[in-house]
Design a protein around this motif. Structure first.
Motif, PDB file in Angstrom:
ATOM      1  N   GLY A 163       4.587 -33.457 -33.129  1.00 44.38           N
ATOM      2  CA  GLY A 163       5.737 -34.119 -32.525  1.00 44.38           C
ATOM      3  C   GLY A 163       7.033 -33.746 -33.206  1.00 44.38           C
ATOM      4  N   ALA A 164       6.998 -33.635 -34.538  1.00 46.91           N
ATOM      5  CA  ALA A 164       8.202 -33.254 -35.276  1.00 46.91           C
ATOM      6  C   ALA A 164       8.656 -31.859 -34.906  1.00 46.91           C
ATOM      7  CB  ALA A 164       7.938 -33.346 -36.774  1.00 46.91           C
TER       8      ALA A 164
ATOM      9  N   ARG B 100      -0.515 -23.699 -30.689  1.00 48.32           N
ATOM     10  CA  ARG B 100      -0.690 -23.667 -29.242  1.00 48.32           C
ATOM     11  C   ARG B 100      -0.115 -24.913 -28.591  1.00 48.32           C
ATOM     12  NH1 ARG B 100      -6.372 -24.659 -28.371  1.00 48.32           N
ATOM     13  NH2 ARG B 100      -5.609 -26.793 -28.629  1.00 48.32           N
ATOM     14  N   ASP B 101      -0.393 -26.090 -29.172  1.00 52.26           N
ATOM     15  CA  ASP B 101       0.073 -27.338 -28.584  1.00 52.26           C
ATOM     16  C   ASP B 101       1.591 -27.463 -28.650  1.00 52.26           C
ATOM     17  OD1 ASP B 101      -2.550 -27.957 -28.092  1.00 52.26           O
ATOM     18  OD2 ASP B 101      -2.779 -29.284 -29.822  1.00 52.26           O
ATOM     19  N   VAL B 102       2.191 -27.008 -29.739  1.00 46.88           N
ATOM     20  CA  VAL B 102       3.651 -27.051 -29.841  1.00 46.88           C
ATOM     21  C   VAL B 102       4.283 -26.150 -28.783  1.00 46.88           C
ATOM     22  CG1 VAL B 102       5.636 -26.483 -31.300  1.00 46.88           C
ATOM     23  CG2 VAL B 102       3.682 -27.675 -32.286  1.00 46.88           C
ATOM     24  N   ILE B 103       3.678 -24.997 -28.546  1.00 50.24           N
ATOM     25  CA  ILE B 103       4.184 -24.077 -27.525  1.00 50.24           C
ATOM     26  C   ILE B 103       4.178 -24.753 -26.156  1.00 50.24           C
ATOM     27  CG2 ILE B 103       3.680 -21.937 -26.271  1.00 50.24           C
ATOM     28  CD1 ILE B 103       2.555 -20.875 -28.981  1.00 50.24           C
ATOM     29  N   VAL B 104       3.059 -25.374 -25.807  1.00 48.72           N
ATOM     30  CA  VAL B 104       2.934 -26.015 -24.489  1.00 48.72           C
ATOM     31  C   VAL B 104       3.913 -27.183 -24.368  1.00 48.72           C
ATOM     32  CG1 VAL B 104       1.402 -27.296 -22.962  1.00 48.72           C
ATOM     33  CG2 VAL B 104       0.547 -25.302 -24.196  1.00 48.72           C
ATOM     34  N   LEU B 105       3.953 -28.045 -25.376  1.00 45.83           N
ATOM     35  CA  LEU B 105       4.818 -29.221 -25.311  1.00 45.83           C
ATOM     36  C   LEU B 105       6.297 -28.842 -25.303  1.00 45.83           C
ATOM     37  CD1 LEU B 105       2.956 -31.676 -27.714  1.00 45.83           C
ATOM     38  CD2 LEU B 105       3.257 -31.933 -25.242  1.00 45.83           C
ATOM     39  N   SER B 106       6.688 -27.906 -26.166  1.00 46.95           N
ATOM     40  CA  SER B 106       8.096 -27.518 -26.204  1.00 46.95           C
ATOM     41  C   SER B 106       8.508 -26.824 -24.913  1.00 46.95           C
ATOM     42  CB  SER B 106       8.373 -26.610 -27.414  1.00 46.95           C
ATOM     43  OG  SER B 106       7.653 -25.396 -27.324  1.00 46.95           O
ATOM     44  N   THR B 107       7.575 -26.104 -24.295  1.00 45.62           N
ATOM     45  CA  THR B 107       7.875 -25.474 -23.005  1.00 45.62           C
ATOM     46  C   THR B 107       8.122 -26.539 -21.939  1.00 45.62           C
ATOM     47  OG1 THR B 107       6.543 -23.528 -23.553  1.00 45.62           O
ATOM     48  CG2 THR B 107       7.019 -23.902 -21.228  1.00 45.62           C
ATOM     49  N   ALA B 108       7.312 -27.601 -21.958  1.00 44.99           N
ATOM     50  CA  ALA B 108       7.496 -28.682 -20.995  1.00 44.99           C
ATOM     51  C   ALA B 108       8.806 -29.435 -21.244  1.00 44.99           C
ATOM     52  CB  ALA B 108       6.316 -29.642 -21.062  1.00 44.99           C
ATOM     53  N   VAL B 109       9.085 -29.737 -22.518  1.00 47.89           N
ATOM     54  CA  VAL B 109      10.305 -30.484 -22.850  1.00 47.89           C
ATOM     55  C   VAL B 109      11.545 -29.653 -22.532  1.00 47.89           C
ATOM     56  CG1 VAL B 109      11.615 -31.553 -24.724  1.00 47.89           C
ATOM     57  CG2 VAL B 109       9.141 -31.876 -24.594  1.00 47.89           C
TER      58      VAL B 109
ATOM     59  N   VAL C 228      21.879 -22.589 -25.395  1.00 46.11           N
ATOM     60  CA  VAL C 228      20.730 -22.322 -24.533  1.00 46.11           C
ATOM     61  C   VAL C 228      19.662 -21.523 -25.275  1.00 46.11           C
ATOM     62  CG1 VAL C 228      19.977 -20.954 -22.543  1.00 46.11           C
ATOM     63  CG2 VAL C 228      21.878 -22.549 -22.303  1.00 46.11           C
ATOM     64  N   THR C 229      20.045 -20.478 -25.985  1.00 46.60           N
ATOM     65  CA  THR C 229      19.052 -19.696 -26.729  1.00 46.60           C
ATOM     66  C   THR C 229      18.390 -20.539 -27.813  1.00 46.60           C
ATOM     67  OG1 THR C 229      20.848 -18.807 -28.128  1.00 46.60           O
ATOM     68  CG2 THR C 229      20.109 -17.445 -26.289  1.00 46.60           C
ATOM     69  N   SER C 230      19.123 -21.471 -28.398  1.00 44.71           N
ATOM     70  CA  SER C 230      18.544 -22.345 -29.411  1.00 44.71           C
ATOM     71  C   SER C 230      17.613 -23.385 -28.802  1.00 44.71           C
ATOM     72  CB  SER C 230      19.659 -23.063 -30.190  1.00 44.71           C
ATOM     73  OG  SER C 230      20.477 -22.131 -30.877  1.00 44.71           O
ATOM     74  N   ALA C 231      17.814 -23.705 -27.519  1.00 37.68           N
ATOM     75  CA  ALA C 231      16.989 -24.710 -26.846  1.00 37.68           C
ATOM     76  C   ALA C 231      15.723 -24.123 -26.233  1.00 37.68           C
ATOM     77  CB  ALA C 231      17.806 -25.404 -25.756  1.00 37.68           C
ATOM     78  N   LEU C 232      15.544 -22.816 -26.315  1.00 41.03           N
ATOM     79  CA  LEU C 232      14.334 -22.203 -25.778  1.00 41.03           C
ATOM     80  C   LEU C 232      13.095 -22.727 -26.504  1.00 41.03           C
ATOM     81  CD1 LEU C 232      15.543 -18.499 -25.440  1.00 41.03           C
ATOM     82  CD2 LEU C 232      15.030 -20.080 -23.567  1.00 41.03           C
ATOM     83  N   PRO C 233      11.954 -22.813 -25.843  1.00 42.58           N
ATOM     84  CA  PRO C 233      10.744 -23.354 -26.491  1.00 42.58           C
ATOM     85  C   PRO C 233      10.130 -22.374 -27.478  1.00 42.58           C
ATOM     86  CG  PRO C 233      10.237 -22.588 -24.286  1.00 42.58           C
ATOM     87  CD  PRO C 233      11.733 -22.491 -24.422  1.00 42.58           C
ATOM     88  N   THR C 234       9.121 -22.840 -28.173  1.00 41.77           N
ATOM     89  CA  THR C 234       8.427 -22.025 -29.172  1.00 41.77           C
ATOM     90  C   THR C 234       7.748 -20.827 -28.526  1.00 41.77           C
ATOM     91  OG1 THR C 234       8.021 -24.031 -30.466  1.00 41.77           O
ATOM     92  CG2 THR C 234       6.707 -22.089 -31.019  1.00 41.77           C
ATOM     93  N   ALA C 235       7.829 -19.686 -29.197  1.00 46.29           N
ATOM     94  CA  ALA C 235       7.279 -18.440 -28.653  1.00 46.29           C
ATOM     95  C   ALA C 235       5.764 -18.384 -28.786  1.00 46.29           C
ATOM     96  CB  ALA C 235       7.893 -17.245 -29.376  1.00 46.29           C
ATOM     97  N   GLN C 236       5.122 -17.697 -27.854  1.00 46.46           N
ATOM     98  CA  GLN C 236       3.677 -17.519 -27.898  1.00 46.46           C
ATOM     99  C   GLN C 236       3.240 -16.681 -29.097  1.00 46.46           C
ATOM    100  OE1 GLN C 236       3.136 -15.906 -23.963  1.00 46.46           O
ATOM    101  NE2 GLN C 236       2.756 -17.909 -23.058  1.00 46.46           N
ATOM    102  N   ASN C 237       4.161 -15.891 -29.644  1.00 45.66           N
ATOM    103  CA  ASN C 237       3.826 -15.099 -30.834  1.00 45.66           C
ATOM    104  C   ASN C 237       3.390 -15.974 -32.008  1.00 45.66           C
ATOM    105  OD1 ASN C 237       4.295 -12.675 -29.639  1.00 45.66           O
ATOM    106  ND2 ASN C 237       6.208 -12.231 -30.703  1.00 45.66           N
ATOM    107  N   VAL C 238       3.901 -17.200 -32.061  1.00 42.23           N
ATOM    108  CA  VAL C 238       3.523 -18.094 -33.158  1.00 42.23           C
ATOM    109  C   VAL C 238       2.022 -18.376 -33.110  1.00 42.23           C
ATOM    110  CG1 VAL C 238       3.887 -20.366 -34.188  1.00 42.23           C
ATOM    111  CG2 VAL C 238       5.820 -19.121 -33.202  1.00 42.23           C
TER     112      VAL C 238
END
Length: 307
Positions: free
Chosen positions: A226-227, A285-294, A260-270
């Motif tokens: 969540g953090a 994986r979960d951070v990527i999915v959640l940040s993409t949704a948010v 906008v570039t700073s608000a992009l979600p976490t990259a799949q490379n992580v």
């Protein structure tokens, strides 16, 4: 406002279509991987070549990049501090957490966002260059040492950017731009045609990747997850606004691009990095999915307020 809503409607409809394609198995088990590889190795690099070749240095190397870098370093450091104090994580886990909080999806989502919302994918090129030339090699070097892989080879780290097609495409486009040569239409037209397919292909692949994930599952890393999502999707764009507006005096399109570039979600490379080193892959994986949704919400808010 109508342009902002229209732009994001196009993006998320294509993401939904990609999800449905995966949900009903229309492209088989290897469909998402195939689309991702095609977009990553061929279409997106072609788009960077055709776009940057016709751009100018003043639109690439700007204070918006400095704003993005400072906001990235800030949220990464905040997540390291949080994870260290709460769970006393080791260096490898802290590195994955820092990447999850600050390493943005500049390729799969950044390019479409830049195209539809910023009106110029050239805004994403410096972000890609920073992440590939500096952030990735640094993180991989730390992970090499922290996981007992031994002292990292400088030759291997130096070769990392050369294996990134997006960076190669960006470098080629910038080289043409800086040369002052105006290539004839038959030279750039094939790149433009291929690049035209990059945005829909990456969005379809992104939608397909969302199938089967369970990002809200409970577990010992729920608080850190969540953090990371909060830092990536809310705190980083807020910091970018404050840094860009009050430190660099940005406004208009440049301030919008920085936020906008700073608000992009976490990259799949992580997730790729975490999986390779066997550290915190489900968390990534979960951070990527959640940040993409948010980001579907935060990016709309940012564009509506600053666009």
């Amino acid at each position: 406002m109508l342009q902002v809503v229209t732009g994001f409607a196009v993006i998320w409809v294509l993401v939904l279509v990609g999800y449905l394609v995966a949900r009903f198995g229309l492209l088989g088990d290897a469909g998402q991987a195939t689309l991702t590889r095609l977009a990553f190795y061929v279409l997106a690099p072609a788009l960077m070549v055709s776009t940057l070749a016709r751009s100018s240095p003043g639109r690439i190397f700007t204070a918006a990049l400095a704003t993005f870098v400072l906001s990235t370093l800030a949220v990464s450091a905040l997540h390291v501090l949080f994870a260290r104090l709460r769970h006393n994580r080791d260096v490898a886990d802290l590195t994955v957490g820092a990447l999850a909080a600050g390493y943005v999806n500049a390729g799969n989502l950044g390019i479409p966002i830049a195209a539809y919302i910023l009106g110029d994918v050239g805004f994403i090129a410096p972000v890609l260059m920073f992440q590939v030339l500096l952030a990735s090699p640094t993180a991989l070097a730390v992970l090499d040492v922290a996981t007992g892989e031994g002292r990292p080879s400088w030759r291997r780290l130096a070769a990392l950017p050369l294996r990134n097609p997006l960076l190669i495409g960006s470098a080629a486009g910038i080289a043409i731009m800086l040369s002052g040569v105006d290539p004839p239409r038959p030279v750039l037209e094939p790149f433009a045609l291929l690049g035209g397919a990059a945005v829909p292909m990456t969005l379809l692949a992104l939608g397909m990747s969302l199938r089967g994930s369970r990002p809200l599952r409970s577990g010992p890393d729920a608080a850190e997850r969540g953090a990371a999502v909060l830092l990536k999707s809310v705190v980083q764009p807020l910091l970018a606004y404050l840094i860009g507006r009050f430190l660099f005096g940005l406004d208009g399109p440049m301030l919008l691009a920085a936020v906008v570039t700073s608000a992009l979600p976490t990259a799949q490379n992580v997730y790729v990095f975490a999986s390779h080193y066997g550290r915190n892959a489900p968390f990534a994986r979960d951070v990527i999915v959640l940040s993409t949704a948010v980001s579907a919400v935060t990016l709309v808010v940012v564009a509506a307020l600053l666009g």
